[in-house]
Design a protein around this motif. Structure first.
Motif, short mmCIF file in Angstrom:
data_model
loop_
_atom_site.label_atom_id
_atom_site.label_comp_id
_atom_site.label_asym_id
_atom_site.label_seq_id
_atom_site.Cartn_x
_atom_site.Cartn_y
_atom_site.Cartn_z
N GLU A 128 0.80 -1.05 -0.04
CA GLU A 128 0.08 0.08 0.15
C GLU A 128 0.92 1.40 0.07
O GLU A 128 2.03 1.41 0.41
N GLU A 129 0.41 2.31 -0.77
CA GLU A 129 1.26 3.60 -0.61
C GLU A 129 0.86 4.31 0.54
O GLU A 129 -0.39 4.67 0.87
N SER A 130 1.98 4.80 1.04
CA SER A 130 1.73 5.82 2.30
C SER A 130 1.28 7.27 1.67
O SER A 130 1.16 7.27 0.55
N ASP A 131 1.30 8.26 2.81
CA ASP A 131 0.91 9.32 2.27
C ASP A 131 2.10 10.24 1.33
O ASP A 131 1.78 10.98 0.45
N ALA A 132 3.43 9.67 1.53
CA ALA A 132 4.40 10.10 0.48
C ALA A 132 4.34 9.30 -0.85
O ALA A 132 4.03 7.90 -0.80
N LYS A 133 4.41 10.07 -1.87
CA LYS A 133 4.16 9.37 -3.22
C LYS A 133 5.20 8.27 -3.41
O LYS A 133 6.42 8.44 -3.25
N CYS A 134 4.65 6.97 -3.98
CA CYS A 134 5.38 5.94 -4.01
C CYS A 134 6.62 5.54 -2.85
O CYS A 134 7.55 4.86 -3.06
N VAL A 135 5.97 5.61 -1.65
CA VAL A 135 6.54 5.19 -0.51
C VAL A 135 5.84 4.06 0.14
O VAL A 135 4.76 4.49 0.29
N PRO A 136 6.05 2.87 0.15
CA PRO A 136 5.52 1.87 0.59
C PRO A 136 5.04 1.97 2.39
O PRO A 136 5.92 2.42 3.05
N VAL A 137 4.01 1.58 2.59
CA VAL A 137 3.71 1.24 4.09
C VAL A 137 4.37 -0.10 4.41
O VAL A 137 4.02 -1.38 3.92
N GLU A 138 5.39 -0.19 5.18
CA GLU A 138 6.20 -1.55 5.43
C GLU A 138 5.54 -2.78 5.81
O GLU A 138 5.68 -3.75 5.03
N GLU A 139 4.57 -2.42 6.83
CA GLU A 139 3.92 -3.63 7.15
C GLU A 139 2.93 -4.46 6.22
O GLU A 139 2.28 -5.40 6.25
N THR A 140 2.62 -3.53 4.99
CA THR A 140 1.76 -4.23 3.81
C THR A 140 2.65 -4.94 2.86
O THR A 140 2.01 -5.29 1.83
N ILE A 141 3.73 -5.02 2.96
CA ILE A 141 4.65 -5.44 1.77
C ILE A 141 4.41 -6.96 1.53
O ILE A 141 4.54 -7.68 2.68
N LYS A 142 4.07 -7.43 0.38
CA LYS A 142 3.88 -8.95 0.03
C LYS A 142 4.76 -9.16 -1.09
O LYS A 142 4.79 -8.15 -2.04
N THR A 143 5.51 -9.94 -0.97
CA THR A 143 6.56 -10.56 -2.08
C THR A 143 6.12 -11.94 -2.79
O THR A 143 5.77 -12.92 -2.05
N SER B 214 3.46 -15.98 -15.06
CA SER B 214 2.99 -14.55 -14.86
C SER B 214 2.24 -14.15 -13.66
O SER B 214 1.82 -14.73 -12.78
N ILE B 215 2.43 -12.78 -13.44
CA ILE B 215 1.58 -12.22 -12.35
C ILE B 215 0.80 -10.88 -13.01
O ILE B 215 1.28 -9.98 -13.56
N ILE B 216 -0.48 -10.94 -12.49
CA ILE B 216 -1.45 -9.83 -12.90
C ILE B 216 -1.64 -8.93 -11.69
O ILE B 216 -1.69 -9.31 -10.74
N PHE B 217 -1.37 -7.67 -11.64
CA PHE B 217 -1.47 -6.77 -10.66
C PHE B 217 -1.91 -5.32 -10.98
O PHE B 217 -1.69 -4.81 -12.22
N ASN B 218 -1.93 -4.49 -10.20
CA ASN B 218 -1.86 -3.11 -10.22
C ASN B 218 -1.32 -2.41 -8.76
O ASN B 218 -1.03 -3.26 -7.86
N GLY B 219 -1.23 -1.08 -8.90
CA GLY B 219 -0.64 -0.57 -7.76
C GLY B 219 0.86 -0.35 -7.33
O GLY B 219 1.61 -0.79 -8.42
N LEU B 220 1.31 -0.03 -6.40
CA LEU B 220 2.76 0.05 -5.89
C LEU B 220 3.34 -1.25 -5.79
O LEU B 220 3.15 -2.24 -5.40
N HIS B 221 4.44 -1.13 -6.62
CA HIS B 221 5.45 -2.47 -6.55
C HIS B 221 6.76 -2.09 -6.97
O HIS B 221 7.15 -1.11 -7.41
N LYS B 222 7.68 -3.03 -6.92
CA LYS B 222 9.12 -2.85 -7.12
C LYS B 222 9.57 -4.39 -7.70
O LYS B 222 9.07 -5.36 -6.90
#
Length: 278
Positions: free
Chosen positions: A197-212, A221-229
């Motif tokens: 999930e994206e924090s209030d700062a643009k393209c900065v993740p909410v650490e506890e929501t990171i999934k890999t 393949s992986i289908i997705f949207n949203g913040l990723h790296k």
């Protein structure tokens, strides 16, 4: 495993010489940032065997011989394969799925490919068919864009790391691993996709929501949207630098972008159910 393609030194138009050209056009066509954030990071769907081994083998032969654009991504050298016809100015092309979910209307899409890319075209359509099947696209028309990225490991670049968190300039993405992890006498590890999930700062993740999530094998393949790296990757146990010079280890990735309405994405989230790993 793969021959390094020569760089195209004399591109005929300034726009094609700019490695950020497609991203600039994509950004100009996307929905507003406030709209996108309402449904960002809500879709993550794994699609095993989205592209067949035969389709990949044929496409690799063409990729080997196509020119590329080199560019830097946070200090990491990468290459984008030039599969586009020079006279095509649009980025997104229209494809149609019939009442049985079969990809049928591809005339617009087919015109976008450069000469000598028939196998890449077929591989892209196979990936789109898998995407449509997973998302139940029937009697459905959608705008799409496909591309191929090359991450090449050499003695000078034995790792690719610190890739940035970002959001694609499309409402839905699908990435497909094309290359094997082990190539000839060497290989690479890493390159999984992380989402957050994206924090209030643009393209900065909410650490506890990171999934890999990682790709298990080529064709997945992986289908997705949203913040990723893209997570860090590196060459495995380089014992012979001369061998790595002659035969670079390479990660190849097929990207498919789809432009959809916000309402569609919201409805898709509701209907995916347990398949959605977000």
């Amino acid at each position: 495993m793969y021959a390094a393609a020569p760089l195209q030194k004399n591109l005929t138009t300034a726009k094609m010489a700019n490695p950020d050209y497609f991203e600039e056009i994509l950004m100009s066509q996307k929905v507003t940032e406030s709209e996108r954030k309402n449904y960002a990071g809500k879709i993550i769907v794994k699609v095993p065997d989205a592209v067949s081994k035969l389709a990949m083998e044929k496409a690799h032969q063409e990729i080997d011989n196509l020119p590329t654009w080199k560019f830097l991504n946070n200090g990491n050298q990468m290459q984008r394969v030039n599969i586009r016809a020079e006279n095509v100015s649009r980025v997104f092309s229209t494809v149609t799925f019939d009442e049985n979910g079969k990809l049928s209307g591809t005339e617009d899409f087919d015109q976008d490919f450069a000469p000598n890319t028939e196998s890449i075209n077929e591989m892209c359509k196979e990936a789109l068919q898998s995407m449509g099947r997973k998302l139940n696209w029937k009697n459905f028309t959608v705008k799409v864009h496909c591309g191929v990225l090359r991450y090449i490991f050499t003695p000078a670049q034995q790792q690719i790391c610190n890739m940035p968190w970002h959001k694609d300039a499309s409402s839905l993405s699908m990435t497909t691993l094309l290359s094997p992890y082990i190539q000839k006498n060497n290989g690479f590890s890493g390159g999984a996709l992380s989402f957050a999930e994206e924090s209030d700062a643009k393209c900065v993740p909410v650490e506890e929501t990171i999934k890999t999530f990682k790709y298990e094998k080529p064709g997945d393949s992986i289908i997705f949207n949203g913040l990723h790296k893209v997570e860090d990757m590196h060459v495995l146990d380089v014992l012979d630098v001369d061998e790595l010079t002659k035969r670079p280890v390479e990660r190849r990735l097929l990207t498919c972008f789809a432009e959809l309405t916000e309402d569609y994405v919201r409805n898709l989230i509701a209907t995916l159910g347990e398949e959605n790993l977000a």
